[in-house]
Design an enzyme around this catalytic site. Sequence first.
Site, PDB file in Angstrom:
ATOM      1  N   GLU A  24      -0.705  -8.593   5.053  1.00 19.30           N
ATOM      2  CA  GLU A  24      -0.426  -8.741   6.561  1.00 19.30           C
ATOM      3  C   GLU A  24      -1.775  -8.714   7.479  1.00 19.30           C
ATOM      4  O   GLU A  24      -1.752  -9.040   8.453  1.00 19.30           O
ATOM      5  CB  GLU A  24       0.517  -7.588   7.072  1.00 19.30           C
ATOM      6  CG  GLU A  24      -0.182  -6.387   7.229  1.00 19.30           C
ATOM      7  CD  GLU A  24      -0.352  -5.411   6.197  1.00 19.30           C
ATOM      8  OE1 GLU A  24      -0.250  -6.100   4.958  1.00 19.30           O
ATOM      9  OE2 GLU A  24      -0.939  -4.261   6.160  1.00 19.30           O
ATOM     10  N   HIS A  80      -3.203  -5.692   1.283  1.00 15.02           N
ATOM     11  CA  HIS A  80      -2.687  -5.953   2.581  1.00 15.02           C
ATOM     12  C   HIS A  80      -2.387  -7.389   2.934  1.00 15.02           C
ATOM     13  O   HIS A  80      -3.261  -7.887   3.746  1.00 15.02           O
ATOM     14  CB  HIS A  80      -3.498  -5.144   3.810  1.00 15.02           C
ATOM     15  CG  HIS A  80      -3.281  -3.688   3.538  1.00 15.02           C
ATOM     16  ND1 HIS A  80      -2.187  -2.949   4.247  1.00 15.02           N
ATOM     17  CD2 HIS A  80      -3.902  -2.987   2.756  1.00 15.02           C
ATOM     18  CE1 HIS A  80      -2.513  -1.584   3.986  1.00 15.02           C
ATOM     19  NE2 HIS A  80      -3.248  -1.410   3.133  1.00 15.02           N
ATOM     20  N   CYS A  98       0.823  -1.030  -0.051  1.00  8.70           N
ATOM     21  CA  CYS A  98      -0.101  -0.046   0.044  1.00  8.70           C
ATOM     22  C   CYS A  98       0.784   1.268  -0.066  1.00  8.70           C
ATOM     23  O   CYS A  98       1.577   1.507  -0.914  1.00  8.70           O
ATOM     24  CB  CYS A  98      -0.901  -0.092   1.297  1.00  8.70           C
ATOM     25  SG  CYS A  98      -2.213   1.039   1.144  1.00  8.70           S
TER      26      CYS A  98
END
Lengths: 226, 87
Positions: free
Chosen positions: A198, A196, A87
């Site tokens: 994560e 994302h 991002c």
Amino acid sequence: MTARIGVVTFPGSLDDRDTQRAIRLAGAEPVALWHKDKDLKQVDAVVLCGGFSYGDYLRAGAIARFSPVMEPLLEQARAGLPVLGICNGFQILTEAHLLPGTMLRNNHLHFICRDQKLRVENAETAWTSDYTAGQEIHIPLKNIDGQYVADQRTLDTLESEGRVAFRYLDVNPNGSNNDIAGVTNEAGNVVGLMPHPEHAVEPLIGTGRTDGLPFFTSILKKLVNA
Amino acid sequence: MARVVVDVMLKPEILDPQGQAVQRALPRLGFDGISDVRQGKRFELEVDGPVDEAALARIHDLAESFLANTVIEDFTVRVEEVAEAVK
């Protein structure tokens, strides 16, 4: 011995803790790096995480790329240090010219937050080897400046060299050229994407799947087997 | 002291959704006859000392490497005459 993976915190970073957690879940050791650090504490790889940096003034990533920490990072990334930009981290990597193209505001001007289906196009980078090419995954996407653009020549090069790492499936959420969600550099050590991973490493949160975990196990395997 | 103005605009081939949103609002406000709006950025740099060729060259480099992202944006650099401040 395990791998030490640095996570840089800029003023405005949001996902540094989540990224550290994902690294730990994969079995590697996260190392906190600060935007003012002048060295990378001898880490084996670096993640530039999501959020904002310096208020995203001027353009997302435009000021962060001149942070003190970016100097050793650019030098070592060009020499092969694995770097993942998620991002805002992806935006920083394009502003720093480690990755081609750039991000514009989403074509519909709205902030998006959704589970996004992606196709893994390149499973040979340092960060994607635990996927298989063509695999379909679900990863959260949350941004307003997510529209990937590059000139036609750059797009042609990326396509012909297999450097589109991830592509949006079903819907193009932001108007990105060629449905591009993420790209890799020529050597495959630098990868950037808007979604994302994560946030998709534990069944309880995000998409309810762990489709993002292979990013972090890929790099761990690469570093430990090196 | 002199002022140098750097105008940064999206390249013509790059979609400008913000400009489009502004353009679409115009008829609602009673402004007709405007077929397109493009939105850009204007930087006003107050320069210490003379704005000679060397200074302009440095500002050009600054605009190219930082103020504009030349992947998507064009820029122009020009010196602006600053009117004497009204006391």
